[in-house]
Design a protein around this motif. Structure first.
Motif, short mmCIF file in Angstrom:
data_model
loop_
_atom_site.label_atom_id
_atom_site.label_comp_id
_atom_site.label_asym_id
_atom_site.label_seq_id
_atom_site.Cartn_x
_atom_site.Cartn_y
_atom_site.Cartn_z
N MET A 80 11.40 -1.01 -12.66
CA MET A 80 12.24 -2.05 -12.08
C MET A 80 13.10 -1.45 -10.97
N TYR A 81 13.23 -2.20 -9.84
CA TYR A 81 14.01 -1.73 -8.70
C TYR A 81 14.96 -2.82 -8.21
N ASP A 82 16.04 -2.39 -7.55
CA ASP A 82 17.00 -3.31 -6.94
C ASP A 82 16.40 -3.85 -5.64
N ALA A 83 16.34 -5.18 -5.53
CA ALA A 83 15.72 -5.78 -4.34
C ALA A 83 16.58 -5.61 -3.10
N ARG A 84 17.85 -5.29 -3.23
CA ARG A 84 18.72 -5.16 -2.08
C ARG A 84 18.54 -3.84 -1.35
N ASN A 85 18.23 -2.76 -2.10
CA ASN A 85 18.14 -1.45 -1.46
C ASN A 85 16.99 -0.59 -1.97
N GLY A 86 16.19 -1.11 -2.91
CA GLY A 86 15.04 -0.37 -3.42
C GLY A 86 15.37 0.71 -4.43
N SER A 87 16.63 0.79 -4.86
CA SER A 87 16.99 1.84 -5.81
C SER A 87 16.40 1.57 -7.19
N PHE A 88 16.05 2.64 -7.89
CA PHE A 88 15.46 2.53 -9.22
C PHE A 88 16.49 2.03 -10.23
N ILE A 89 16.07 1.10 -11.10
CA ILE A 89 16.95 0.59 -12.15
C ILE A 89 16.55 1.14 -13.51
N GLU A 90 15.30 0.89 -13.92
CA GLU A 90 14.86 1.45 -15.19
C GLU A 90 13.36 1.28 -15.40
N ASP A 91 12.83 2.02 -16.37
CA ASP A 91 11.43 1.90 -16.75
C ASP A 91 11.24 0.67 -17.63
N ILE A 92 10.06 0.03 -17.51
CA ILE A 92 9.78 -1.17 -18.29
C ILE A 92 8.75 -0.91 -19.37
N ASP A 93 7.59 -0.36 -18.98
CA ASP A 93 6.51 -0.21 -19.96
C ASP A 93 5.52 0.83 -19.48
N SER A 116 14.53 -15.94 -9.14
CA SER A 116 15.09 -16.00 -10.49
C SER A 116 15.14 -14.64 -11.18
N LEU A 117 14.46 -13.64 -10.61
CA LEU A 117 14.46 -12.31 -11.23
C LEU A 117 15.78 -11.62 -10.92
N ARG A 118 16.76 -11.86 -11.79
CA ARG A 118 18.10 -11.31 -11.60
C ARG A 118 18.61 -10.76 -12.93
N LEU A 119 19.36 -9.69 -12.85
CA LEU A 119 19.94 -9.10 -14.04
C LEU A 119 21.24 -9.82 -14.40
N THR A 120 21.85 -9.40 -15.51
CA THR A 120 23.05 -10.06 -16.01
C THR A 120 24.16 -10.10 -14.97
N THR A 147 0.82 -1.21 0.00
CA THR A 147 0.00 0.00 0.00
C THR A 147 0.85 1.26 0.00
N GLY A 148 2.12 1.14 0.41
CA GLY A 148 3.00 2.30 0.46
C GLY A 148 4.29 2.03 -0.28
N ASN A 149 5.36 2.73 0.13
CA ASN A 149 6.64 2.55 -0.54
C ASN A 149 7.59 1.63 0.21
N ASN A 150 7.06 0.87 1.17
CA ASN A 150 7.82 -0.16 1.86
C ASN A 150 7.32 -1.54 1.42
N VAL A 151 8.23 -2.43 1.12
CA VAL A 151 7.81 -3.76 0.67
C VAL A 151 8.76 -4.81 1.24
N THR A 152 8.19 -5.96 1.62
CA THR A 152 8.97 -7.09 2.09
C THR A 152 8.87 -8.19 1.05
N LEU A 153 10.02 -8.65 0.56
CA LEU A 153 10.10 -9.67 -0.47
C LEU A 153 10.70 -10.92 0.14
N PRO A 165 19.57 -8.89 -7.77
CA PRO A 165 18.18 -9.30 -7.56
C PRO A 165 17.28 -8.09 -7.73
N MET A 166 16.14 -8.27 -8.37
CA MET A 166 15.28 -7.12 -8.62
C MET A 166 13.81 -7.48 -8.48
#
Length: 247
Positions: free
Chosen positions: A130-143, A99-103, A60-66, A107-108
């Motif tokens: 798309m965001y980095d799962a380790r720290n929540g930093s933005f990676i890139e736009d998808i669609d 499995s959602l990992r970049l080259t 519901t907010g900008n905090n997420v647990t994965l 982890p994202m």
């Protein structure tokens, strides 16, 4: 001197544009219509370990647990991060799996958002990032979409590449005689992820049960008989087969 400065500026702009054009995911194909990757094998991490991952993550907010779990129900991944929500949007859904990992092995997770200011049917009403799962930093736009975006958290092995499936539905409220929906399916490749075994995770596996040895009459032995193979448990929890040579 002015010419040198001008050429330097052009070179610097070219370098910046080169970096900004680099993408962590590659659009491999676009289908006109709603398509699903039937019968394609699900991509496994390099360690080939099975896992449990949630197909639906509520936020519901900008905090997420994965979170993901190993086959024996012990904790595999645990990330609790804060990510930036674009101004004027609210999160709609999150896709995450081990499995959602970049080259490079990053982890994202991917988030779809819906606008609180843009009307349904208008450009950028729904966006995905798309965001980095380790720290929540933005990676890139998808669609982007005028209606909805759905991202499957399963990673498929398509043409030898780890790939994700993104379904986009656009909405045209001005079409005649009735409102029109257009379906598009995009396949993105993620490159070749590294083994997830190298990453640090919270939680430990269950301590392995001790291996006991018995003679043919069922009496417990202190160790395997001389000359017979036996399984030894290593300090890291793995096991190896040894041949007992001591008397």
């Amino acid at each position: 001197m002015k010419r040198i400065i001008s050429l330097s500026s052009i070179l610097m702009c070219s370098i910046i544009l080169g970096f900004s054009a680099f993408s962590q995911i590659v659009l491999e194909h676009t289908f006109d219509g709603n398509y699903f990757p039937y019968n394609f094998p699900v991509y496994e991490d390099a360690d080939t370990e099975p896992y449990f991952a949630s197909p639906s993550i509520n936020v519901t907010g900008n905090n997420v647990t994965l979170i993901s779990y190993n086959e024996d129900y012990t904790l595999r991944d645990y990330y609790h991060v804060t990510y930036d929500i674009p101004a004027g949007y609210k999160p709609s859904s999150i896709a995450f799996s081990p499995s959602l990992r970049l080259t490079d092995g990053t982890p994202m997770f991917m988030v779809t958002f819906k606008s609180e200011t843009i009307s349904l049917g208008d450009k950028n009403y729904c966006i995905a990032k798309m965001y980095d799962a380790r720290n929540g930093s933005f990676i890139e736009d998808i669609d982007t979409s005028t209606f909805s975006i759905t991202i499957f958290n399963a990673v498929y092995n398509i043409n030898g590449k780890p790939s994700i499936c993104v379904q986009n539905i656009s909405y045209d409220r001005n079409s005649e005689p009735t409102t029109s929906y257009t379906y598009t399916t995009k396949i993105f490749s993620l490159g070749t992820p590294v083994s997830s075994g190298a990453k640090s995770i919270s939680g430990e596996r269950h301590t392995p049960a001790p291996i006991m040895y018995y003679d043919i009459n069922g009496n417990i032995l202190s160790g395997p008989a001389v000359g017979t193979p036996y399984i030894g448990v290593n300090p890291d929890g793995s096991s190896s087969v040894y041949l007992n040579t001591s008397k």
